[in-house]
Design a protein around this motif. Structure first.
Motif, mmCIF file in Angstrom:
data_model
loop_
_atom_site.group_PDB
_atom_site.id
_atom_site.type_symbol
_atom_site.label_atom_id
_atom_site.label_comp_id
_atom_site.label_asym_id
_atom_site.label_seq_id
_atom_site.Cartn_x
_atom_site.Cartn_y
_atom_site.Cartn_z
ATOM 1 N N LEU A 107 35.447 38.104 43.427
ATOM 2 C CA LEU A 107 35.985 39.384 43.893
ATOM 3 C C LEU A 107 36.789 40.094 42.810
ATOM 4 O O LEU A 107 36.611 41.299 42.575
ATOM 5 C CB LEU A 107 36.867 39.160 45.125
ATOM 6 N N LEU A 108 37.686 39.358 42.166
ATOM 7 C CA LEU A 108 38.573 40.006 41.192
ATOM 8 C C LEU A 108 37.819 40.437 39.944
ATOM 9 O O LEU A 108 38.214 41.400 39.282
ATOM 10 C CB LEU A 108 39.720 39.054 40.844
ATOM 11 N N SER A 109 36.730 39.759 39.615
ATOM 12 C CA SER A 109 35.957 40.169 38.435
ATOM 13 C C SER A 109 35.269 41.513 38.672
ATOM 14 O O SER A 109 35.287 42.385 37.796
ATOM 15 C CB SER A 109 34.930 39.100 38.067
ATOM 16 N N VAL A 110 34.673 41.682 39.846
ATOM 17 C CA VAL A 110 34.007 42.964 40.112
ATOM 18 C C VAL A 110 35.038 44.070 40.296
ATOM 19 O O VAL A 110 34.799 45.227 39.919
ATOM 20 C CB VAL A 110 33.069 42.872 41.335
ATOM 21 N N PHE A 111 36.203 43.732 40.877
ATOM 22 C CA PHE A 111 37.259 44.736 41.000
ATOM 23 C C PHE A 111 37.718 45.197 39.624
ATOM 24 O O PHE A 111 37.844 46.397 39.363
ATOM 25 C CB PHE A 111 38.454 44.163 41.769
ATOM 26 N N LEU A 112 37.948 44.244 38.724
ATOM 27 C CA LEU A 112 38.434 44.582 37.392
ATOM 28 C C LEU A 112 37.412 45.399 36.622
ATOM 29 O O LEU A 112 37.763 46.410 35.982
ATOM 30 C CB LEU A 112 38.768 43.299 36.623
ATOM 31 N N ALA A 113 36.147 44.991 36.667
ATOM 32 C CA ALA A 113 35.111 45.708 35.922
ATOM 33 C C ALA A 113 34.960 47.136 36.428
ATOM 34 O O ALA A 113 34.897 48.090 35.636
ATOM 35 C CB ALA A 113 33.781 44.959 36.020
ATOM 36 N N ALA A 114 34.915 47.288 37.745
ATOM 37 C CA ALA A 114 34.772 48.633 38.307
ATOM 38 C C ALA A 114 36.029 49.461 38.079
ATOM 39 O O ALA A 114 35.952 50.680 37.835
ATOM 40 C CB ALA A 114 34.460 48.540 39.800
#
Length: 216
Positions: A107-114
């Motif tokens: 979850l946090l990886s896609v949040f950070l990338a976006a």
């Protein structure tokens, strides 16, 4: 509220929501379907090697003998073993907590990338899609991680995604300012490979068009 505090509030909310959805993992309830049992056994083998002061070694318990932690990445098993070594933490609870950390990484990886390349709202939306993704074979999501027990590629993919998200900014900062960012990118990819070799394939697939774009 500052932008940083808004980001931290979003992260805290995503962690809380993930904990609510996967509350059994927080409580230490381990799934035993499909590959989970095999991963638990690999942790036991890793702990036996660590007790002898080794990370790699031969085991007679698999097949006709097997070089444990030699042909397959070992980082995931080390994480579980480290949690299992904590006082009062059982192997089942350590494994469940590692699975919960897997979901947080996703979850946090896609949040950070976006968040880095689009917006905060896009980051939250992407994280929610990741959390409630029913998944399937080799596409991630709930089925892949929880039912099929294939969670190591999810961690590798999360680390690779963050590395790729950092790469454009590092290149844009130039030779001096971008060195730290490129070093972080390389470190994340390296750690990702230690969880699963899929990280290497994802990085190659993503960096080819990235390099072409830089050269054109």
């Amino acid at each position: 509220m500052s932008e940083r505090r808004k980001d931290l509030a979003c992260v805290a909310a995503l962690i809380a929501l993930t904990a609510a959805v996967y509350w059994p993992l927080v409580r230490g309830v381990t799934p035993f379907s499909t590959d989970h049992n095999y991963h638990l056994y690999k942790v036991v083998e890793t702990e036996a090697l660590l007790a002898r002061g080794r990370l790699f070694g031969w085991t007679d318990a698999e097949f006709a003998g097997y070089p444990h932690n030699v042909l397959y990445p070992f980082a995931g098993y080390l994480v579980v073993a480290a949690l299992d070594a904590l006082p009062g933490v059982s192997l089942e609870r350590a494994y469940a907590w590692t699975l919960f950390a897997t979901w947080l990484a996703a979850l946090l990886s896609v949040f950070l990338a976006a968040r880095m390349h689009l917006s905060r709202a896009a980051g939250v939306a992407a994280a929610l899609f990741a959390l409630f993704d029913p998944g399937g074979w080799w596409v991630g999501g709930h089925q892949f991680v929880m039912k099929n027990g294939i969670w190591l590629p999810t961690i590798a993919g999360a680390l690779t995604l963050v590395a790729l998200a950092l790469a454009p900014r590092a290149v844009a900062r130039g030779r001096v300012g971008g060195r730290t960012g490129l070093a972080m990118t390389g470190a994340l990819l390296g750690v990702g490979i230690l969880f699963h070799p899929l990280a290497l394939l994802l990085a190659i697939a993503a960096f080819i068009p990235f390099v072409i774009a830089l050269l054109t």
